[in-house]
Write an enzyme that holds these catalytic residues in place. Structure first.
Site, PDB file in Angstrom:
ATOM      1  CD  GLU A  17      -2.996  -1.296   2.175  1.00  0.00           C
ATOM      2  OE1 GLU A  17      -4.108  -1.848   1.921  1.00  0.00           O
ATOM      3  OE2 GLU A  17      -2.493  -0.669   3.461  1.00  0.00           O
TER       4      GLU A  17
ATOM      5  CB  CYS B  16       2.757   7.585   2.695  1.00  0.00           C
ATOM      6  SG  CYS B  16       3.248   6.272   4.136  1.00  0.00           S
TER       7      CYS B  16
ATOM      8  CB  CYS C  95       6.756  -5.046   8.653  1.00  0.00           C
ATOM      9  SG  CYS C  95       8.171  -4.403   9.447  1.00  0.00           S
TER      10      CYS C  95
ATOM     11  CB  CYS D  91       5.933  -2.396  16.250  1.00  0.00           C
ATOM     12  SG  CYS D  91       7.790  -1.808  15.732  1.00  0.00           S
TER      13      CYS D  91
ATOM     14  CB  CYS E 153       2.505  -1.477  13.479  1.00  0.00           C
ATOM     15  SG  CYS E 153       2.951  -1.380  11.720  1.00  0.00           S
TER      16      CYS E 153
ATOM     17  CB  CYS F 219       0.762   6.147  11.369  1.00  0.00           C
ATOM     18  SG  CYS F 219       1.306   7.724  10.737  1.00  0.00           S
TER      19      CYS F 219
HETATM   20  N1  SAH Z   1       9.225   0.760   9.898  1.00  0.00           N
HETATM   21  C1  SAH Z   1       9.374   2.001   9.943  1.00  0.00           C
HETATM   22  C2  SAH Z   1       8.348   2.788   9.234  1.00  0.00           C
HETATM   23  C3  SAH Z   1       7.107   2.506   9.010  1.00  0.00           C
HETATM   24  S1  SAH Z   1       5.804   2.935  10.114  1.00  0.00           S
HETATM   25  C4  SAH Z   1       9.146   2.622  11.352  1.00  0.00           C
HETATM   26  O1  SAH Z   1       9.230   1.979  12.192  1.00  0.00           O
HETATM   27  O2  SAH Z   1       9.587   3.959  11.489  1.00  0.00           O
HETATM   28  C5  SAH Z   1       5.475   4.626  10.218  1.00  0.00           C
HETATM   29  C6  SAH Z   1       5.250   4.998  11.361  1.00  0.00           C
HETATM   30  O3  SAH Z   1       3.991   4.911  11.981  1.00  0.00           O
HETATM   31  C7  SAH Z   1       6.135   4.817  12.500  1.00  0.00           C
HETATM   32  O4  SAH Z   1       6.625   5.747  13.633  1.00  0.00           O
HETATM   33  C8  SAH Z   1       5.277   3.810  13.404  1.00  0.00           C
HETATM   34  O5  SAH Z   1       5.514   3.570  14.602  1.00  0.00           O
HETATM   35  C9  SAH Z   1       3.757   4.487  13.367  1.00  0.00           C
HETATM   36  N2  SAH Z   1       2.785   3.602  13.546  1.00  0.00           N
HETATM   37  C10 SAH Z   1       2.610   2.319  13.523  1.00  0.00           C
HETATM   38  N3  SAH Z   1       1.502   1.841  13.718  1.00  0.00           N
HETATM   39  C11 SAH Z   1       0.716   2.804  14.393  1.00  0.00           C
HETATM   40  C12 SAH Z   1      -0.501   3.042  14.656  1.00  0.00           C
HETATM   41  N4  SAH Z   1      -1.239   1.989  14.871  1.00  0.00           N
HETATM   42  N5  SAH Z   1      -0.837   4.060  15.087  1.00  0.00           N
HETATM   43  C13 SAH Z   1       0.066   5.377  14.978  1.00  0.00           C
HETATM   44  N6  SAH Z   1       1.161   5.177  14.339  1.00  0.00           N
HETATM   45  C14 SAH Z   1       1.868   4.007  14.016  1.00  0.00           C
END
Ligand code: SAH
Length: 359
Positions: free
Chosen positions: A106, A119, A126, A130, A133, A349
């Site tokens: 996406e 974006c 991934c 985390c 996410c 995000c």
């Molecule tokens: N792997 C990279 C880039 C992808 S995520 C990273 O970790 O930075 C881009 C941003 O969105 C990151 O800061 C991530 O922590 C945040 N993110 C992930 N899941 C989220 C959620 N459910 N709500 C808000 N931000 C989130």
């Protein structure tokens, strides 16, 4: 470029053709010179590929017919990917981009005034796991190639309104860009070089969960690209749980590395911090964050958690986030609250989750 590309030596008929869109300029120059042509022909080919969007060698009308045939015998040109589009009420558009092998990723177009941000994803799925996410739920399907990373720009440009132009590029889509460093670096070269798309590197941001060695390499090789570090916690105990890569690169190592980065005087490292209700949003967390980042040229971007089905967290309340921001500001940190965009189409995000299309 250190990575060797097998396609340069491929002979017609005895190996699948490599994709010319994967090449860096020095690699194409080598090929061109070996073919008895002048080196500048490589720039001409790149101009067709990246500025004029040519999708066949036949379209490259200022190259001789023999040379075009030679190129065709050695390379293919991957077609620009197809995308299905979901549109949010706020103007955000989410593209489900189909890759050649049935995988999907996406990309999200986010307009905000004169700024139109794309974006970008760097991996299908991934591996970073985390906890907050949605992409993590997929696991890692595979790395994207450089051509697939850059292909998202072509797919996005097709979805722009008349007169609308992409102005900023953020690697905040699916995947951990620095876990796919060689392909990311190739894609960044294509995007930011004069022989490629000619995008200013200052308009490009790479967001990482904190893979320290690759962070250092990125800024050595692309000093003008912006770096964003996803921090989310101020103790190893919590970060180990919600962003488990912390077990490999714990907070002290990560922050020390950020301190040592060759950041230009007017630039700052951005730290992203997802606000999870009752988990990392207390005033004690805010004060610890001030202490942690105190000596750094840092900017903090607070992101209110975007929920997804089954997520074990809730978003922090708006006034909690504002109180947290106020403590950071009193501590002399620049702190902004990121407005969530495209939530109605699950494009915000952490909401990206692309499944293989069946059938
Ligand atoms: N792997 C990279 C880039 C992808 S995520 C990273 O970790 O930075 C881009 C941003 O969105 C990151 O800061 C991530 O922590 C945040 N993110 C992930 N899941 C989220 C959620 N459910 N709500 C808000 N931000 C989130």
């Amino acid at each position: 470029m250190s990575e060797q590309l097998h396609c340069v030596d491929a002979k017609a008929g005895d190996a699948p053709l490599g994709d010319v869109r994967e090449l860096a300029i020095d690699e194409l120059e080598q090929f061109v010179v070996a073919a008895g042509e002048r080196a500048f022909r490589a720039r001409q080919v790149m101009g067709w590929l990246w500025r004029r969007g040519a999708d066949s060698f036949d379209a490259m009308s200022d190259l001789g017919a023999d040379f075009r045939a030679h190129l065709k015998n050695h390379f293919k040109i991957s077609p620009a990917p197809q995308a299905a589009v979901a549109r949010s009420a706020d103007g955000t558009r989410k593209l489900l981009v189909a890759l050649g092998d049935g995988e999907a990723i996406e990309s999200v177009i986010i307009p905000a005034g004169a700024r139109v941000t794309l974006c970008l994803s760097s991996q299908a799925g991934c591996a970073m796991a985390c906890e907050f996410c949605a992409t993590a739920l997929m696991g890692l399907h595979r790395n994207l190639t450089a051509a697939e990373i850059v292909g998202q720009l072509a797919a996005a440009r097709r979805e722009l309104a008349p007169g609308e132009q992409l102005t900023n590029y953020v690697f905040m889509g699916m995947g951990e860009p620095l876990a796919n460093y060689p392909r990311l670096a190739r894609a960044l070269s294509i995007m930011t070089s004069s022989w490629g798309m000619g995008i200013s590197p200052r308009r490009v941001t790479v967001s990482t969960v904190g893979l320290v060695p690759a962070m250092e390499r990125l800024l050595a090789e692309f000093p003008s690209v912006n770096l964003a570090v996803s921090l989310h916690a101020t103790t190893d105990e919590l970060r180990d749980r919600i962003a488990p890569i912390n077990k490999r690169y714990p907070l002290k190592r990560l922050i020390d590395a950020c301190r040592g980065l060759p950041i230009k005087p007017r630039d700052r490292v951005t730290f992203e911090y997802v606000m999870l209700a009752g988990v990392n949003d207390s005033s004690a967390d805010a004060r610890r964050l001030v202490r942690l980042l105190g000596q750094l040229k840092a900017k903090v971007n607070l992101i209110i958690f975007n929920p997804f089905p089954g997520a074990p967290f809730a978003p922090s309340a708006r006034d909690t986030v504002e109180g947290f921001q106020a403590i950071l500001r009193q501590g002399n940190l620049t702190a902004t609250i990121r407005e969530s965009r495209g939530q109605d189409i699950a494009a915000a995000c952490g909401q990206l989750y692309a499944e293989r299309q069946s059938g």
